[in-house]
Design an enzyme around this catalytic site. Structure first.
Site, PDB file in Angstrom:
ATOM      1  N   HIS A  39      32.495  38.190 -18.637  1.00 35.54           N
ATOM      2  CA  HIS A  39      33.082  37.131 -19.460  1.00 35.54           C
ATOM      3  C   HIS A  39      33.538  35.933 -18.629  1.00 35.54           C
ATOM      4  CE1 HIS A  39      35.204  35.788 -23.123  1.00 35.54           C
ATOM      5  NE2 HIS A  39      36.166  35.391 -22.306  1.00 35.54           N
ATOM      6  N   GLU A  87      10.102  11.181 -25.324  1.00 37.34           N
ATOM      7  CA  GLU A  87       9.672  11.529 -23.965  1.00 37.34           C
ATOM      8  C   GLU A  87       8.161  11.747 -23.892  1.00 37.34           C
ATOM      9  OE1 GLU A  87      11.804  14.535 -21.856  1.00 37.34           O
ATOM     10  OE2 GLU A  87      13.724  13.483 -22.011  1.00 37.34           O
ATOM     11  N   CYS A 144      36.162  38.961 -27.538  1.00 39.65           N
ATOM     12  CA  CYS A 144      34.993  38.087 -27.374  1.00 39.65           C
ATOM     13  C   CYS A 144      33.795  38.632 -28.154  1.00 39.65           C
ATOM     14  CB  CYS A 144      34.647  37.979 -25.894  1.00 39.65           C
ATOM     15  SG  CYS A 144      33.112  37.107 -25.583  1.00 39.65           S
ATOM     16  N   GLN A 152      21.746  28.830 -25.528  1.00 37.38           N
ATOM     17  CA  GLN A 152      21.076  29.019 -26.806  1.00 37.38           C
ATOM     18  C   GLN A 152      19.611  28.617 -26.680  1.00 37.38           C
ATOM     19  OE1 GLN A 152      22.976  27.909 -30.475  1.00 37.38           O
ATOM     20  NE2 GLN A 152      24.804  27.232 -29.392  1.00 37.38           N
ATOM     21  N   HIS A 199      26.990  31.612 -21.758  1.00 37.18           N
ATOM     22  CA  HIS A 199      25.817  31.844 -22.597  1.00 37.18           C
ATOM     23  C   HIS A 199      25.100  30.530 -22.864  1.00 37.18           C
ATOM     24  CE1 HIS A 199      28.811  30.418 -25.470  1.00 37.18           C
ATOM     25  NE2 HIS A 199      27.815  30.061 -26.252  1.00 37.18           N
ATOM     26  N   CYS A 240      30.910  39.692 -25.402  1.00 33.45           N
ATOM     27  CA  CYS A 240      31.059  40.721 -24.360  1.00 33.45           C
ATOM     28  C   CYS A 240      30.329  42.018 -24.761  1.00 33.45           C
ATOM     29  CB  CYS A 240      32.543  41.016 -24.121  1.00 33.45           C
ATOM     30  SG  CYS A 240      33.325  39.902 -22.932  1.00 33.45           S
ATOM     31  N   GLY A 275      32.378  21.492 -27.450  1.00 32.04           N
ATOM     32  CA  GLY A 275      32.262  22.178 -28.730  1.00 32.04           C
ATOM     33  C   GLY A 275      31.740  23.589 -28.594  1.00 32.04           C
ATOM     34  N   CYS A 276      31.736  24.090 -27.365  1.00 30.21           N
ATOM     35  CA  CYS A 276      31.272  25.448 -27.156  1.00 30.21           C
ATOM     36  C   CYS A 276      32.296  26.416 -27.746  1.00 30.21           C
ATOM     37  CB  CYS A 276      31.102  25.700 -25.663  1.00 30.21           C
ATOM     38  SG  CYS A 276      30.537  27.351 -25.291  1.00 30.21           S
ATOM     39  N   SER A 277      31.820  27.385 -28.512  1.00 27.75           N
ATOM     40  CA  SER A 277      32.728  28.230 -29.282  1.00 27.75           C
ATOM     41  C   SER A 277      33.246  29.428 -28.502  1.00 27.75           C
ATOM     42  CB  SER A 277      32.025  28.712 -30.550  1.00 27.75           C
ATOM     43  OG  SER A 277      30.888  29.475 -30.195  1.00 27.75           O
ATOM     44  N   ASN A 313      25.596  24.828 -23.878  1.00 22.13           N
ATOM     45  CA  ASN A 313      26.808  24.038 -24.099  1.00 22.13           C
ATOM     46  C   ASN A 313      27.898  24.752 -23.357  1.00 22.13           C
ATOM     47  OD1 ASN A 313      25.923  22.060 -25.828  1.00 22.13           O
ATOM     48  ND2 ASN A 313      26.427  23.228 -27.659  1.00 22.13           N
ATOM     49  N   HIS A 327      32.583  32.824 -22.927  1.00 19.51           N
ATOM     50  CA  HIS A 327      31.644  33.770 -22.305  1.00 19.51           C
ATOM     51  C   HIS A 327      30.355  33.015 -21.959  1.00 19.51           C
ATOM     52  CE1 HIS A 327      30.377  38.106 -21.843  1.00 19.51           C
ATOM     53  NE2 HIS A 327      29.308  37.405 -21.515  1.00 19.51           N
ATOM     54  N   GLN A 386      26.917   2.565 -22.439  1.00 20.62           N
ATOM     55  CA  GLN A 386      27.438   1.744 -21.343  1.00 20.62           C
ATOM     56  C   GLN A 386      28.121   2.654 -20.354  1.00 20.62           C
ATOM     57  OE1 GLN A 386      30.942   1.263 -20.822  1.00 20.62           O
ATOM     58  NE2 GLN A 386      30.783  -0.277 -19.228  1.00 20.62           N
ATOM     59  N   GLU A 424      29.152   1.578 -27.324  1.00 25.58           N
ATOM     60  CA  GLU A 424      28.158   2.624 -27.016  1.00 25.58           C
ATOM     61  C   GLU A 424      27.557   3.240 -28.270  1.00 25.58           C
ATOM     62  OE1 GLU A 424      31.101   2.339 -25.401  1.00 25.58           O
ATOM     63  OE2 GLU A 424      31.069   3.423 -23.493  1.00 25.58           O
ATOM     64  N   HIS A 474      11.631  19.513 -16.689  1.00 22.38           N
ATOM     65  CA  HIS A 474      12.896  18.985 -16.168  1.00 22.38           C
ATOM     66  C   HIS A 474      14.054  19.454 -17.029  1.00 22.38           C
ATOM     67  CE1 HIS A 474      11.620  15.988 -19.188  1.00 22.38           C
ATOM     68  NE2 HIS A 474      12.916  15.776 -19.392  1.00 22.38           N
ATOM     69  N   HIS A 479      18.040  18.231 -18.227  1.00 21.47           N
ATOM     70  CA  HIS A 479      19.083  17.199 -18.270  1.00 21.47           C
ATOM     71  C   HIS A 479      20.442  17.883 -18.260  1.00 21.47           C
ATOM     72  CE1 HIS A 479      16.369  13.904 -19.511  1.00 21.47           C
ATOM     73  NE2 HIS A 479      15.739  14.827 -20.233  1.00 21.47           N
ATOM     74  N   ALA A 536      34.554  -0.319 -12.750  1.00 20.61           N
ATOM     75  CA  ALA A 536      34.944   0.871 -11.991  1.00 20.61           C
ATOM     76  C   ALA A 536      35.970   0.522 -10.920  1.00 20.61           C
ATOM     77  CB  ALA A 536      33.715   1.506 -11.354  1.00 20.61           C
TER      78      ALA A 536
HETATM   79  P1  H2U Z   1      28.231  27.626 -28.814  1.00 20.07           P
HETATM   80  O1  H2U Z   1      28.911  28.355 -27.753  1.00 20.07           O
HETATM   81  O2  H2U Z   1      27.486  26.400 -28.342  1.00 20.07           O
HETATM   82  O3  H2U Z   1      29.191  27.326 -29.914  1.00 20.07           O
HETATM   83  O4  H2U Z   1      27.154  28.639 -29.429  1.00 20.07           O
HETATM   84  C1  H2U Z   1      27.437  29.956 -29.720  1.00 20.07           C
HETATM   85  C2  H2U Z   1      26.438  30.407 -30.738  1.00 20.07           C
HETATM   86  O5  H2U Z   1      26.613  31.780 -30.937  1.00 20.07           O
HETATM   87  C3  H2U Z   1      26.631  29.723 -32.074  1.00 20.07           C
HETATM   88  O6  H2U Z   1      25.426  29.094 -32.423  1.00 20.07           O
HETATM   89  C4  H2U Z   1      26.447  32.099 -32.283  1.00 20.07           C
HETATM   90  C5  H2U Z   1      26.947  30.869 -33.034  1.00 20.07           C
HETATM   91  O7  H2U Z   1      26.261  30.730 -34.243  1.00 20.07           O
HETATM   92  N1  H2U Z   1      27.187  33.299 -32.581  1.00 20.07           N
HETATM   93  C6  H2U Z   1      26.535  34.396 -33.126  1.00 20.07           C
HETATM   94  O8  H2U Z   1      25.338  34.328 -33.367  1.00 20.07           O
HETATM   95  N2  H2U Z   1      27.231  35.537 -33.388  1.00 20.07           N
HETATM   96  C7  H2U Z   1      28.565  35.683 -33.152  1.00 20.07           C
HETATM   97  O9  H2U Z   1      29.129  36.720 -33.412  1.00 20.07           O
HETATM   98  C8  H2U Z   1      29.352  34.556 -32.592  1.00 20.07           C
HETATM   99  C9  H2U Z   1      28.608  33.318 -32.276  1.00 20.07           C
HETATM  100 ZN    ZN Z   2      32.968  37.744 -23.325  1.00 18.72          ZN
END
Ligand code: H2U
Ligand code: ZN
Length: 348
Positions: A116, A183, A54, A169, A167, A57, A160-162, A154, A165, A324, A318, A297, A299, A31
């Protein structure tokens, strides 16, 4: 022969993750490499409160054609592309090499807010409390049917969040996922050996030194755990002897909303960006032989290392040998502690 005395902020060493029984290599001398210190905002232009394209939304059509209601509070729906189904048949389980087993469950999506553009640190305390209440309710309902319920978020394209907005899961499984198996065993063994729940011992130690504390209130403690693998990983621990989120009383729920806002604001402030991460709750699985060993808890596993765009990759050693890190947990905790728990003006 070495006459050096050990210095945790200078000498490579390994630390044990008491929750999983796995080791992490800490190489703090790395570091000290020159750091260009860029912390330029990632160019997140301010998102609109409503985005016509979206899927999440209010009033919009989802990918499968369903239309969202004009919701004004956290909105829960069954995932249109669920990774688990409640009624899948079991595969044949008679091959000793190519082993498989049934996996049943459910997946849901929880929109934190109709807005959003506002995620946890931008939401008001009552709005985050509403998310906590939604987590409590869905968790209670799903634990009536399933062995384990994973509540998670996520956040950020980097994770990798799609959808931007805000949210989370919820996945419920009729089996114990791998991390939960580890655990459960570690917490049961610690309770049997010491008479104290593992994370209660962690709270006592961390309160006493303060070295790894990021934030704290009467019911919650947020630390960079001793064994953190990700640079700014944190662990948020309930001070109450609770092992499921629905066991939180009203005050613990309010104080959870408060510390979630403060912790995520510190994260956003650190690199002046919407800080990406995967976060999620660990609760005692149904059928645990030692639920008293468990402590509720969460994470937080964020990937960022040096700026809004420079991330840590878990690759090479890793991936192939063991995780690491360069920055010590103590240094990371100090950096987060030095951040304001109030979101900086330009991120509000
Ligand atoms: P992520 O943001 O981690 O990608 O998760 C979004 C989830 O939302 C994803 O599992 C679901 C996807 O399957 N989804 C729906 O169920 N309907 C939709 O119209 C868009 C996304
Ligand atoms: Zn939205």
């Amino acid at each position: 022969m070495s006459r050096l005395t050990f210095d945790a902020s200078n000498h490579p060493h390994r630390r044990l993750n008491a929750l999983t029984g796995e080791w992490v290599l800490v190489s703090p001398h790395r570091a000290r490499r020159p750091w260009q210190g860029e912390s330029a905002p990632a160019g997140d232009e301010t998102a609109p409160s409503y985005e016509p394209s979206c899927y999440l939304c209010p009033g919009n059509q989802r990918a499968n054609g369903a239309v969202n209601p004009h919701y004004r509070a956290p909105f829960l729906f069954a995932n249109d592309f669920a990774a688990l189904m409640p009624d899948t048949p079991a595969p044949p389980g008679d091959d000793e090499l190519l082993v498989q087993t049934a996996a049943r469950g459910e997946a849901h999506v929880l929109c934190f807010s109709p807005d959003h553009s506002r995620s946890l640190p931008q939401l008001s305390a009552p709005e985050v409390r509403a998310v906590v209440d939604a987590w409590k309710q869905i968790s209670r309902e799903l634990f009536e049917k399933y062995a384990f319920v994973q509540l998670f978020e996520n956040k950020g394209a980097m994770m990798g969040c799609s959808s931007p907005h805000p949210h989370g899961q919820i996945w419920a499984t009729d089996y114990w996922p791998t991390e939960i198996v580890k655990e459960d065993a570690q917490q049961a063994a610690w309770l049997a050996r010491t008479g104290t729940p593992l994370l209660q011992s962690v709270i006592e130690r961390e309160d006493a030194t303060g070295e790894r504390v990021v934030d704290s209130n009467a019911r919650w403690l947020a630390i960079v755990p001793w064994w953190a693998a990700w640079p700014f990983e944190t662990l948020l621990i309930a001070r109450d002897p609770v092992s499921r989120i629905d066991q939180l009383d009203a005050e613990a729920s309010d104080l959870l909303a408060e510390i979630l806002r403060r912790l995520t604001a510190r994260y956003d402030n650190l690199f002046a960006t919407g800080f990406p991460y995967s976060m999620g709750w660990h609760q005692h699985p149904a059928g645990s032989a030692s639920p008293e060993g468990w402590r509720l808890h969460a994470h937080f596993y964020p990937p960022l290392l040096r700026s809004a765009t420079v991330r840590k990759f878990m690759v090479g050693f890793e991936l192939l040998a063991e995780p690491q890190r360069d920055l010590t947990a103590e240094q990371a905790a100090q950096r987060l502690r030095d951040m304001s728990p109030e979101l900086m003006e330009e991120l509000r």
